[in-house]
Design an enzyme around this catalytic site. Structure first.
Site, PDB file in Angstrom:
ATOM      1  CG  HIS A  95      -1.897  -1.238   1.001  1.00 39.97           C
ATOM      2  ND1 HIS A  95      -1.912  -2.291   1.871  1.00 39.97           N
ATOM      3  CD2 HIS A  95      -2.737  -1.560  -0.005  1.00 39.97           C
ATOM      4  CE1 HIS A  95      -2.752  -3.208   1.423  1.00 39.97           C
ATOM      5  NE2 HIS A  95      -3.261  -2.792   0.293  1.00 39.97           N
TER       6      HIS A  95
ATOM      7  CB  CYS B 280     -10.343   2.038  -9.947  1.00 38.97           C
ATOM      8  SG  CYS B 280     -11.035   0.691  -8.967  1.00 38.97           S
TER       9      CYS B 280
HETATM   10  C1  PEP Z   1      -7.588  -3.378  -6.889  1.00 38.10           C
HETATM   11  O1  PEP Z   1      -7.617  -4.426  -6.232  1.00 38.10           O
HETATM   12  O2  PEP Z   1      -7.227  -3.327  -8.085  1.00 38.10           O
HETATM   13  C2  PEP Z   1      -7.975  -2.102  -6.275  1.00 38.10           C
HETATM   14  C3  PEP Z   1      -8.154  -1.005  -6.985  1.00 38.10           C
HETATM   15  O3  PEP Z   1      -8.116  -2.097  -4.924  1.00 38.10           O
HETATM   16  P1  PEP Z   1      -6.866  -2.033  -3.909  1.00 38.10           P
HETATM   17  O4  PEP Z   1      -5.619  -1.794  -4.712  1.00 38.10           O
HETATM   18  O5  PEP Z   1      -7.155  -0.942  -2.965  1.00 38.10           O
HETATM   19  O6  PEP Z   1      -6.932  -3.369  -3.271  1.00 38.10           O
END
Ligand code: PEP
Ligand code: MG
Length: 521
Positions: free
Chosen positions: A180, A473
């Protein structure tokens, strides 16, 4: 002069940075200061709050002092402590036991006949939030702006609290390119490398981070790497985006904290994903409706008439929420919407904050890690119940459209069965992980190989969307290598980290809507 030492690493966020090293201590296990430890933690937070109120009372006028004295009296009231204790015995988490006790008190006051009593409700809400603030604890210590953060790993809250406008970078001994903090670093264009292996450096030593080639450069008297050229001003982009054959394309941004809404420019369609878990980082935050409302409201007001999709908390699994481990009876591995449904007290607070925020802009709510249609139905019902409660309390609110992430392969395959979802957004980070039996950290090795399967799945799923709005996304949307495949799959709305916009815009104009290269490209 000794040659600088260049250590190979993995690039997690492009760009070049150099500066004095800041050597971090090992991050501690995620735990909200004060939320572990049951009632004792609450008592401590109450003591802190009483101390704060006493200090406030010192310089206050007589009228304010009356209010403060009343608040202190309530905080010292043994019946409040007893009611909270009783809820805890019934297996409620200390933070939610506190919230429920004070909310019950607020309800009682709001229903009172005398005007004077009703006016007290706001004083109780105020102390509820003050104690929640104290339970959330103080943020981890910041480090000097412009320095290179060196350590084993980095907490997202630390990244978010830091001022990156003065430059600087990140070099992690371990870490992951799909973690993250890496995601946040790419979004904010902070050069970052991971997996450097442990190296020795002293606080203040000059350190360079080469996020393009993937290297960390150590000690060479003076500047290691020329200072980075000022970043191109992405805010100068303007105009509507079309493919080479004239098909309109929407580019939205992904944001991870409220301040990133500053990145929304006239050429951007809106916010395609706000990851609320970066703004709500402890159980105390998760229980704090007013705090969440203020955050969402700020984003919506600043976005004006542009749509904003806020995703409900995607917590659990690899996404920690400090203090979550103190909640009773959570199945291991529970994440996203299933965790929210298993712990509805968390979902209800967030739903109320979102319902109330919705009156300040064009909000849509997105559900994370949805696997089965009934999960969407149940969350919609929860929103309906909370809207009713807000109505009874005469609090302004609006029901937002509720859509879902498509990041679990079974949901993608069965997309036509999600009748109650208002829209879909592909999350390729998790989709890749679960499709390729990989881990989020292992994505990087497998992402390239798994991409054809992910693209095929997306193409099938888009056909099952039944004409509902569809976007993407996940990180694939911000990587020009995958644009031809994503266009060919039928996607027309891309939500990317602000720093990825220029690359996607320039790649898009060289492609036709079916993903083929435009003539002359
Ligand atoms: C994904 O899994 O592609 C997403 C956009 O969510 P995150 O990266 O927050 O898990
Ligand atoms: Mg995801």
């Amino acid at each position: 002069m000794a040659e600088p030492l260049r250590l190979k690493a993995k690039s997690a966020s492009p760009g070049i940075a150099s500066g004095p090293a800041f050597l971090a201590e090992e991050p501690k296990a995620a735990s909200a200061p004060g939320t572990a430890g049951g009632y004792g933690a609450l008592e401590k937070a109450i003591d802190i709050s009483i101390g704060e109120l006493e200090r406030l009372a010192e310089g206050a006028d007589a009228e304010s002092r009356d209010i403060i004295d009343f608040q202190i009296e309530v905080l010292r009231d043994p019946t409040i402590a007893e009611a909270t204790g009783a809820r805890m015995q019934a297996d409620e988490n200390v933070v939610f036991a506190w919230v429920a006790t004070l909310d019950a008190y607020v309800d009682e006051l709001e229903a009172a006949d005398e005007e004077q009593m009703r006016a007290r409700a706001i004083d109780i809400l105020d102390i509820k939030n003050r104690v929640l603030g104290a339970l959330a604890g103080t943020p981890v210590a910041d480090f000097p702006p412009g320095s290179v953060f060196v350590g084993k790993d980095m907490e997202p809250s630390r990244f978010l609290a830091h001022d990156w406008s003065k430059g600087g970078g990140i070099a992690l001994f371990a870490g992951s390119t799909a973690g993250h903090v890496a995601l946040l670093a790419r979004a904010k264009s902070v050069p970052m490398v991971v997996a450097t292996g442990r190296f020795s450096a002293t606080d203040g030593d000059p350190v360079g981070v080469d996020g393009d080639a993937g290297a960390v450069i150590l000690k060479a008297g003076g500047m290691l790497i020329p200072p980075p050229a000022p970043a191109g001003d992405i805010k100068t982009e303007s105009g509507e985006l079309r493919t080479a054959d004239g098909v309109p394309i929407l580019i939205s941004i992904n944001i991870n904290d409220a301040a990133e809404i500053d990145e929304l420019d006239p050429a951007t369609a809106g916010v395609g994903l706000m990851r609320s878990e970066f703004s709500v980082t402890s159980i105390a935050d998760a229980a704090n409706e007013e705090r969440q409302l203020a955050i969402y409201r700020r984003v919506l007001e600043q976005a004006g008439d542009k749509p904003v999709i806020i995703r409900m908390l995607d917590i659990g699994g690899d996404k920690p929420l400090a203090g979550l481990e103190d909640l009773p009876a959570l199945e291991p591995g529970l994440r996203g919407i299933r965790l929210l449904l298993a712990r509805p007290e968390i979902a209800r607070v967030q739903a109320r904050a979102l319902l109330r925020a919705a009156v300040f802009g064009k909000l849509s709510v997105m559900l994370p890690m949805v696997t089965f249609p009934d999960e969407v139905d149940r969350m919609r019902e929860l929103f309906r119940e909370e809207a009713e409660k807000l109505g009874r309390r005469a609090l302004q609110h609006r029901m937002p459209p509720i859509g879902m992430m498509v990041e679990v392969p079974s949901a993608a395959l069965m997309l036509d069965t999600f009748g109650s979802a208002a829209f879909f957004s592909f999350g390729t980070n998790d989709l890749t992980q679960y499709l390729a039996a990989s881990t989020r950290d292992g994505n990087e090795a497998d992402a390239g190989k798994a991409a054809p399967a992910v693209l095929r799945l997306i193409e099938q799923a888009v056909k099952l969307a039944g004409g509902k709005p569809v976007s993407i996304c996940g990180d694939m949307a911000g990587d020009p290598r995958y644009l031809p495949g994503l266009l060919a799959a039928g996607l027309r709305h891309f939500s990317v980290a602000p720093a990825r916009r220029p690359a996607i815009r320039s790649a898009m104009v060289g492609l036709n809507a079916d993903g083929t290269r435009a003539a002359g490209e």
